[in-house]
Write a protein that holds these residues in place. Structure first.
Motif, PDB file in Angstrom:
ATOM      1  N   GLY A 390       0.795  -1.222   0.000  1.00 32.66           N
ATOM      2  CA  GLY A 390       0.000   0.000   0.000  1.00 32.66           C
ATOM      3  C   GLY A 390       0.823   1.264   0.000  1.00 32.66           C
TER       4      GLY A 390
ATOM      5  N   PHE B  25      -3.842  -0.711   7.423  1.00 32.98           N
ATOM      6  CA  PHE B  25      -2.523  -0.742   6.813  1.00 32.98           C
ATOM      7  C   PHE B  25      -1.637  -1.489   7.794  1.00 32.98           C
ATOM      8  CE2 PHE B  25      -4.349   3.256   5.196  1.00 32.98           C
ATOM      9  CZ  PHE B  25      -4.282   2.976   3.849  1.00 32.98           C
ATOM     10  N   VAL B  28      -1.457  -0.092  11.304  1.00 32.83           N
ATOM     11  CA  VAL B  28      -2.417   0.994  11.563  1.00 32.83           C
ATOM     12  C   VAL B  28      -3.819   0.570  11.142  1.00 32.83           C
ATOM     13  CG1 VAL B  28      -2.813   3.470  11.289  1.00 32.83           C
ATOM     14  CG2 VAL B  28      -0.658   2.461  10.505  1.00 32.83           C
ATOM     15  N   ALA B  30      -6.708   2.329   9.922  1.00 28.92           N
ATOM     16  CA  ALA B  30      -7.030   3.697   9.503  1.00 28.92           C
ATOM     17  C   ALA B  30      -8.522   3.969   9.617  1.00 28.92           C
ATOM     18  CB  ALA B  30      -6.546   3.935   8.081  1.00 28.92           C
ATOM     19  N   GLU B  49      -9.670  15.264  12.577  1.00 26.85           N
ATOM     20  CA  GLU B  49      -8.286  15.645  12.818  1.00 26.85           C
ATOM     21  C   GLU B  49      -7.365  15.040  11.766  1.00 26.85           C
ATOM     22  OE1 GLU B  49      -7.033  16.093  17.247  1.00 26.85           O
ATOM     23  OE2 GLU B  49      -8.140  14.231  17.049  1.00 26.85           O
ATOM     24  N   ASN B  50      -6.123  15.501  11.761  1.00 29.00           N
ATOM     25  CA  ASN B  50      -5.130  14.904  10.871  1.00 29.00           C
ATOM     26  C   ASN B  50      -4.967  13.438  11.223  1.00 29.00           C
ATOM     27  OD1 ASN B  50      -3.559  17.929  11.372  1.00 29.00           O
ATOM     28  ND2 ASN B  50      -4.225  17.258   9.378  1.00 29.00           N
ATOM     29  N   ALA B  52      -7.224  11.217  10.894  1.00 27.35           N
ATOM     30  CA  ALA B  52      -8.474  10.586  11.330  1.00 27.35           C
ATOM     31  C   ALA B  52      -8.933   9.538  10.330  1.00 27.35           C
ATOM     32  CB  ALA B  52      -9.553  11.651  11.518  1.00 27.35           C
ATOM     33  N   GLY B  53      -8.517   9.704   9.072  1.00 25.51           N
ATOM     34  CA  GLY B  53      -8.883   8.715   8.058  1.00 25.51           C
ATOM     35  C   GLY B  53      -9.745   9.272   6.938  1.00 25.51           C
ATOM     36  N   LYS B  54      -9.815  10.583   6.837  1.00 27.41           N
ATOM     37  CA  LYS B  54     -10.684  11.195   5.823  1.00 27.41           C
ATOM     38  C   LYS B  54     -10.229  10.843   4.411  1.00 27.41           C
ATOM     39  CE  LYS B  54      -9.551  15.239   7.335  1.00 27.41           C
ATOM     40  NZ  LYS B  54      -8.581  14.884   8.386  1.00 27.41           N
ATOM     41  N   SER B  55      -8.942  11.086   4.154  1.00 31.44           N
ATOM     42  CA  SER B  55      -8.448  10.800   2.802  1.00 31.44           C
ATOM     43  C   SER B  55      -8.568   9.315   2.491  1.00 31.44           C
ATOM     44  CB  SER B  55      -6.998  11.238   2.662  1.00 31.44           C
ATOM     45  OG  SER B  55      -6.875  12.622   2.847  1.00 31.44           O
ATOM     46  N   GLN B  99      -5.733  15.546  -2.518  1.00 30.27           N
ATOM     47  CA  GLN B  99      -5.150  16.591  -1.680  1.00 30.27           C
ATOM     48  C   GLN B  99      -4.026  17.312  -2.437  1.00 30.27           C
ATOM     49  OE1 GLN B  99      -4.796  14.720   2.060  1.00 30.27           O
ATOM     50  NE2 GLN B  99      -4.272  16.552   3.199  1.00 30.27           N
ATOM     51  N   GLU B 180      -9.524  18.543   0.641  1.00 27.12           N
ATOM     52  CA  GLU B 180      -8.898  19.811   1.031  1.00 27.12           C
ATOM     53  C   GLU B 180      -8.588  20.718  -0.156  1.00 27.12           C
ATOM     54  OE1 GLU B 180      -5.921  19.691   4.015  1.00 27.12           O
ATOM     55  OE2 GLU B 180      -6.621  17.781   4.808  1.00 27.12           O
ATOM     56  N   HIS B 212     -10.355  21.522   6.555  1.00 24.25           N
ATOM     57  CA  HIS B 212     -10.057  21.878   7.944  1.00 24.25           C
ATOM     58  C   HIS B 212     -10.545  23.272   8.266  1.00 24.25           C
ATOM     59  CE1 HIS B 212      -7.813  18.341   8.938  1.00 24.25           C
ATOM     60  NE2 HIS B 212      -7.071  18.456   7.861  1.00 24.25           N
ATOM     61  N   LYS B 419       3.915   8.087   4.665  1.00 25.28           N
ATOM     62  CA  LYS B 419       2.725   7.348   5.091  1.00 25.28           C
ATOM     63  C   LYS B 419       1.954   8.069   6.182  1.00 25.28           C
ATOM     64  CE  LYS B 419       3.435   3.010   3.256  1.00 25.28           C
ATOM     65  NZ  LYS B 419       4.283   1.876   3.201  1.00 25.28           N
ATOM     66  N   GLY B 422      -1.176  14.471   6.602  1.00 22.24           N
ATOM     67  CA  GLY B 422      -0.583  15.785   6.369  1.00 22.24           C
ATOM     68  C   GLY B 422      -0.124  16.504   7.632  1.00 22.24           C
ATOM     69  N   GLY B 423      -0.992  16.544   8.624  1.00 15.47           N
ATOM     70  CA  GLY B 423      -0.658  17.286   9.831  1.00 15.47           C
ATOM     71  C   GLY B 423       0.528  16.682  10.558  1.00 15.47           C
TER      72      GLY B 423
HETATM   73  N1  LIG Z   1      -0.667   3.719   2.513  1.00 11.70           N
HETATM   74  C1  LIG Z   1      -0.630   3.805   3.838  1.00 11.70           C
HETATM   75  N2  LIG Z   1       0.194   3.015   4.554  1.00 11.70           N
HETATM   76  C2  LIG Z   1       0.219   3.092   5.891  1.00 11.70           C
HETATM   77  N3  LIG Z   1      -0.526   3.905   6.626  1.00 11.70           N
HETATM   78  C3  LIG Z   1      -1.366   4.721   5.984  1.00 11.70           C
HETATM   79  C4  LIG Z   1      -1.460   4.724   4.556  1.00 11.70           C
HETATM   80  N4  LIG Z   1      -2.385   5.626   4.196  1.00 11.70           N
HETATM   81  C5  LIG Z   1      -2.844   6.181   5.340  1.00 11.70           C
HETATM   82  N5  LIG Z   1      -2.232   5.640   6.413  1.00 11.70           N
HETATM   83  C6  LIG Z   1      -2.509   5.969   7.821  1.00 11.70           C
HETATM   84  O1  LIG Z   1      -3.907   6.007   7.996  1.00 11.70           O
HETATM   85  C7  LIG Z   1      -4.279   7.061   8.862  1.00 11.70           C
HETATM   86  C8  LIG Z   1      -5.306   7.958   8.204  1.00 11.70           C
HETATM   87  O2  LIG Z   1      -4.684   8.718   7.183  1.00 11.70           O
HETATM   88  P1  LIG Z   1      -5.470   9.734   6.249  1.00 11.70           P
HETATM   89  O3  LIG Z   1      -4.522  10.213   5.207  1.00 11.70           O
HETATM   90  O4  LIG Z   1      -6.728   9.129   5.795  1.00 11.70           O
HETATM   91  O5  LIG Z   1      -5.770  10.946   7.261  1.00 11.70           O
HETATM   92  P2  LIG Z   1      -6.577  12.297   6.985  1.00 11.70           P
HETATM   93  O6  LIG Z   1      -7.775  12.248   7.838  1.00 11.70           O
HETATM   94  O7  LIG Z   1      -6.780  12.502   5.529  1.00 11.70           O
HETATM   95  O8  LIG Z   1      -5.552  13.364   7.572  1.00 11.70           O
HETATM   96  P3  LIG Z   1      -5.102  14.834   7.014  1.00 11.70           P
HETATM   97  O9  LIG Z   1      -6.115  15.802   7.501  1.00 11.70           O
HETATM   98  O10 LIG Z   1      -3.793  15.090   7.722  1.00 11.70           O
HETATM   99  O11 LIG Z   1      -4.981  14.771   5.545  1.00 11.70           O
HETATM  100  C9  LIG Z   1      -2.997   7.760   9.275  1.00 11.70           C
HETATM  101  O12 LIG Z   1      -2.610   7.257  10.536  1.00 11.70           O
HETATM  102  C10 LIG Z   1      -2.009   7.345   8.224  1.00 11.70           C
HETATM  103  O13 LIG Z   1      -0.712   7.304   8.773  1.00 11.70           O
END
Ligand SMILES: Nc1ncnc2c1ncn2[C@@H]1O[C@H](COP(=O)(O)OP(=O)(O)OP(=O)(O)O)[C@@H](O)[C@H]1O
Ligand SMILES: [Mg+2]
Lengths: 394, 521
Positions: A390, B25, B28, B30, B49-50, B52-55, B99, B180, B212, B419, B422-423
């Motif tokens: 991934g 993952f 993690v 997610a 929050e950063n 949180a898993g949105k993306s 993003q 975003e 955000h 990995k 963003g935050g």
């Molecule tokens: N390909 C990956 N391999 C390992 N961990 C991942 C991967 N993609 C995401 N994660 C983990 O999954 C969690 C959620 O990540 P995600 O990018 O969805 O956050 P987000 O809500 O979009 O944050 P942000 O506001 O900072 O963009 C994080 O802990 C991230 O480290």
């Protein structure tokens, strides 16, 4: 996470990182079976190390070049040129063997300065600079040698690539010195691995389970000692193996633990970010090529000593073998990733395959086809692996 | 190829239902058991929050993480969706804008819009006429007055974002996902983008937007779903009078934040950094002045802001001071603690005690393929080493220490920075520079793309730096942020410093008028 899942996770992760080693073991097993054990006979093992040592030496320099995000196509020509300079002095001029060695190294360093200057300070991509170098240094080789081969080198010179250290500490049918050296090396490895594991544990990092760790260490030790036994019962420790081992050790340290090494990874990983972190990018790039020139000259000495001659066409296509070794060993085409040890295993895979096929009497053309396919498969496997785990873009 | 999806008879249930989505993952989790329901024609915001898993949720929806790599089900228009790639999801009208923008800089706007989806004639040839005319139509739909043949590299981020939307529209989008989209835009461009989204809503396009910026969500969203630690907390109807920003923050952070900015009493000491007569020229267009005789100073214990519109030269000013990292023909003088220093290259600037945290952490700030540990130490290697050899145990210890003190969320410090969310990447970038123990820390858009909770933490860090007697220079496009954190603010317009305001007497309007002041020739 349940224990089972935990175990599974650990297994797959460990397998992934050592996939290349597993591949190596499989290839060795495969050719051992096909050659009725000939591949692993003491004589052949000893031969193998001598015959491919110069590719491995080149691969050490090449992997650093590749980690830095460059490529070097000229090393085959540099091997030829440095060998030629040495031959002209020693064979034609009658100079002592060490003058030849020093002159070869000086030539290699000059080549490094030349290419480093164009890449680092003028900013021409290494692909172009070293493509030009490939032609340039090949041409110079012909000029230096006046279009003819020179041979043979005096005995001392040939010893570099053909000699053995034997009987230093006695032994009956086996060389104690060889066994001792290897024994100490294995011990050192085990201690280092253990300390590393402990350090990681104390910072709550993931490590492999203790039983797995023990099995792995014992396995490595067994394989290495077996290898030591093979050469100790043949003719002793090849001189070139000592050179190679020293280089591998030194360069593993440099790439892993020195500031220079870190800067090479930083430049290859993200050039702009490295620059903004205070890395003197030009200087590092210059040193990368200076170092490549140096190692190419060592390979040039070893190669000319092994063939006891200098030929205008020497070292042809060596660059491709060295580059392939790096990529099979897990280096990334885009830079920033790779290890010296990986490149060595990659090089050994190439070596065992060529050697195994030679022993089986497979013809040159088929050998090339197979090597090409293996390169493709190795890198393909690596990419597939990254996708599966991934790799994340956003 | 995407079949035309013109007005088929879809039911009028929700356009999208995601049920029980779980995605792990290595190391993690997610997402765990996330539910999301989106109504036809609404603008649905996702907050969290950063990390949180949105993306991740949106990548599951759009097939970036293919069917089979996650648990749970997705129902689109009443039929189950099992996307195995982005192509699959696009074929059913689901388009995601990531993003990070994904345009090819040297291709024209029109070529970018139809990339991978080329308008053809005679089989395999590109039909340039229809490419450019259709592109022109799409550009009017998104309100972008540029020629379709212009290369994308000549556009600012705001306009590039509009090109991305035009590209989505070319794919007959019915469900548009924006991750975003306004993070890198200034207020004006953001406003324009939100207008476009409203117009699309009228045309019947459903939108999911991750942001955000809570103000923006309040303004545009019909409903908002909050995600925390990979779980759905609630979905709020934004017409509900109870849908306050505080409620959203409480949902995101799990507690209420009384203040957006931590308290600080300034103890201001001697001058740390002074820049005099600083002039910088454009790196490739000779004669063009980007920073014009700028002068500024920062004192110990003081937070100084730089306000300015896009293109005012804020980043250019900062980067040129930081080791001539931008521009050419740079003239002027830099003093640290009253002593003139050379900043001719980055190592000298670092030696002089200057640190610069870039606004663009992916391109300029971090080595994404390298782990958290090595990124943390990247600028501070001299402190970690003796005679050129790095002390690795110490390095690991430092990385751990910063992970803890910054609250960086990562399973451990051996994870590649790419990995992290963003935050958390931003926190690593900050760690890297704080570890060099600078006298003056220049922060360029330090809270871009960062959630409210993490913003608060970063402001706290700024306060800690100045409490230690350091000086901090903050560049930000968000005026409330400058007003909330700084002691003093300089305004920059067209490369000139047009004003210097004490924060006690500063207002947004006042700053704005200084920022838009025409260069008086
Ligand atoms: N390909 C990956 N391999 C390992 N961990 C991942 C991967 N993609 C995401 N994660 C983990 O999954 C969690 C959620 O990540 P995600 O990018 O969805 O956050 P987000 O809500 O979009 O944050 P942000 O506001 O900072 O963009 C994080 O802990 C991230 O480290
Ligand atoms: Mg995200």
């Amino acid at each position: 996470m349940t224990t089972i899942a935990n175990l599974k996770d650990l297994m797959t992760r460990n397998l992934r990182s050592s996939g290349i080693v597993v591949a190596f073991v499989l290839i060795v097993a495969f050719f051992t079976a096909l050659t009725d054990g000939l591949l692993l006979s003491p004589r052949n093992v000893s031969n193998l190390t001598q015959q491919y040592s110069y590719i491995l030496i080149l691969a050490i320099g090449m992997v650093i070049v590749i980690i830095g995000g460059h490529i070097d196509l000229s090393v085959g020509s540099v091997v030829a040129l440095t060998g030629a300079v040495s031959a002209v002095l020693v064979i034609k001029g009658g100079a002592p063997w060490w003058v030849g060695v020093l002159a070869a190294i000086a030539t290699g360093l000059l080549v490094g300065v030349w290419q480093g200057f164009w890449v680092a300070y003028v900013g021409i991509p290494a692909f172009i600079v070293t493509l030009a170098g490939m032609l340039l240094f090949r041409g110079l080789t012909y000029i230096v040698l006046d279009n003819v081969s020179l041979s043979p080198f005096p005995g001392e010179y040939s010893t570099i690539a053909q000699g053995f250290v034997n009987g230093l500490l006695g032994g009956y049918g086996y060389d104690t010195f060889t066994l001792l050296v290897f024994g100490l090396a294995v011990l050192g490895y085990a201690v280092a691995a253990y300390r590393n594991r402990r350090a990681k544990l104390s910072y709550n990092q993931d490590v492999e389970a203790m039983p797995l760790f023990v099995v792995k260490t014992v396995l490595v030790a067994a394989v290495v000692m077996w290898f030591a036994w093979q050469i100790a019962t043949y003719r002793g420790l090849p001189v070139v193996l000592i050179i190679l081992a020293a280089l591998i050790l030194a360069y593993s340290m440099i790439t892993k633990h020195s500031i220079f090494g870190r800067h090479v990874y930083a430049i290859g990983g993200n050039l702009a970010a490295a620059q903004l972190s205070g890395v003197r990018v030009k200087r590092v790039n210059f040193l990368i090529f200076l170092n490549m020139g140096f190692l190419a000259s060592i390979a040039g000495v070893v190669f000319s000593a092994r063939s006891s001659s200098a030929q205008p066409g020497a070292g042809n296509m060596f660059e491709l073998d060295a580059i392939a070794a790096c990529f099979i060993g897990g280096a990334a085409v885009t830079g920033g990733v790779g290890t010296v040890v990986g490149a060595m295993v990659g090089g050994l895979i190439m070596a065992v395959m060529s050697n195994g096929m030679q022993l089986m009497g497979v013809d040159q053309s088929t050998q090339q086809v197979v090597k090409g396919l293996v390169l493709l498969l190795a890198v393909g496997y690596d990419i597939w692996n990254k996708k599966r785990s991934g790799a994340r873009t956003a | 190829m995407s079949e035309s999806t013109a007005s088929p008879a879809y039911g009028d249930g929700p356009i999208l239902e995601m049920r029980g989505i779980t995605k792990t993952f290595p190391g993690v989790k997610a997402l765990s058991d996330v539910n999301l329901s989106v109504d036809r024609g609404e603008i649905h915001a996702i907050c969290g929050e950063n990390g949180a898993g949105k993306s991740t949720l949106m990548k599951v929806l759009s097939g970036v993480h293919p069917h089979g790599t996650y648990d749970g089900e997705i129902v689109l228009d009443g039929t189950p969706a099992t996307f195995r790639s982005i192509n699959d999801s696009e074929a059913r009208g689901v388009v995601i804008i990531h993003q990070e923008l994904a345009l090819v800089p040297y291709l024209s706007i029109a070529e970018n819009i139809f990339l991978g989806n080329e308008r053809r004639r005679a089989g395999r040839l590109v039909d340039w006429n229809s490419t450019n005319t259709e592109a022109a139509e799409l550009l009017t739909r998104v309100g972008l007055a540029e020629s379709p043949t212009q290369p994308v590299s000549t556009l600012g981020v705001g306009k590039q974002q509009l090109v991305e939307i035009a590209k989505a529209l070319s794919k007959e989008v019915r469900l548009l996902i924006l991750d975003e989209p306004t993070a890198a835009l200034n207020d004006q461009d953001s406003e324009h983008l939100l207008d476009i989204l409203r117009r699309l809503r009228e045309e019947g396009v459903t939108c999911i937007i991750i942001s955000h910026k809570l103000g923006e969500i309040a303004e545009i969203a019909d409903r908002t779903t909050i995600i925390r630690d990979g779980q759905t907390i609630e979905t709020i109807d934004m017409t509900d009078p109870d849908s306050t920003q505080d409620r959203i923050i409480r949902g995101m952070v799990g507690r209420s934040l009384d203040n957006r900015f931590p308290e600080r009493t300034s103890v201001i000491g001697d001058e740390v950094l002074r820049v005099e007569d600083w002039t910088v020229h454009h790196p490739t267009q000779p004669g063009r002045v980007v920073v014009d005789k700028a002068a500024l100073s920062v004192r110990a214990g003081e937070v100084v802001g730089i306000a300015g519109l896009m293109g005012a030269g804020r980043t250019e000013l900062a980067m040129s001071v930081f080791g001539h990292s931008y521009g050419r023909d740079i003239s002027g003088r830099v003093f640290v603690h009253g002593r003139e220093v050379s900043v001719k290259d980055v190592p000298s600037a670092i030696d002089a005690g200057i640190a610069y945290v870039s606004e663009d952490r992916k391109q300029l700030g971090l080595n994404l393929i390298e782990d958290v540990r090595r990124n943390t130490s990247a600028a501070g290697l001299p402190q970690l080493s003796r005679a050129g050899w790095v002390n690795e145990h110490e390095e690991l210890r430092v990385a751990e220490e910063y992970r803890e003190s910054m609250g960086t969320r990562t399973p451990n410090v051996l994870v590649p920075v790419g990995k992290l969310s963003g935050g958390n990447q931003q926190k690593v970038a900050l760690s890297k520079w704080i570890y060099t123990d600078p006298e003056v820390l220049i922060l360029d858009e330090p809270t871009r793309g960062i959630d409210v909770g993490a913003k608060y933490e970063i402001y706290t860090l700024i306060n800690k730096m100045v409490a230690d007697g350091k000086a901090v220079l903050v560049i930000s496009s968000e005026l409330p942020e400058l007003l909330g954190t700084c002691d003093r603010i300089y305004t920059l317009a067209a490369g000139r410093i047009t004003g210097e305001v004490d924060v006690a007497s500063a207002t947004q309007e006042g700053l704005m008028s200084l920022m838009t002041q025409e260069a008086d020739a």
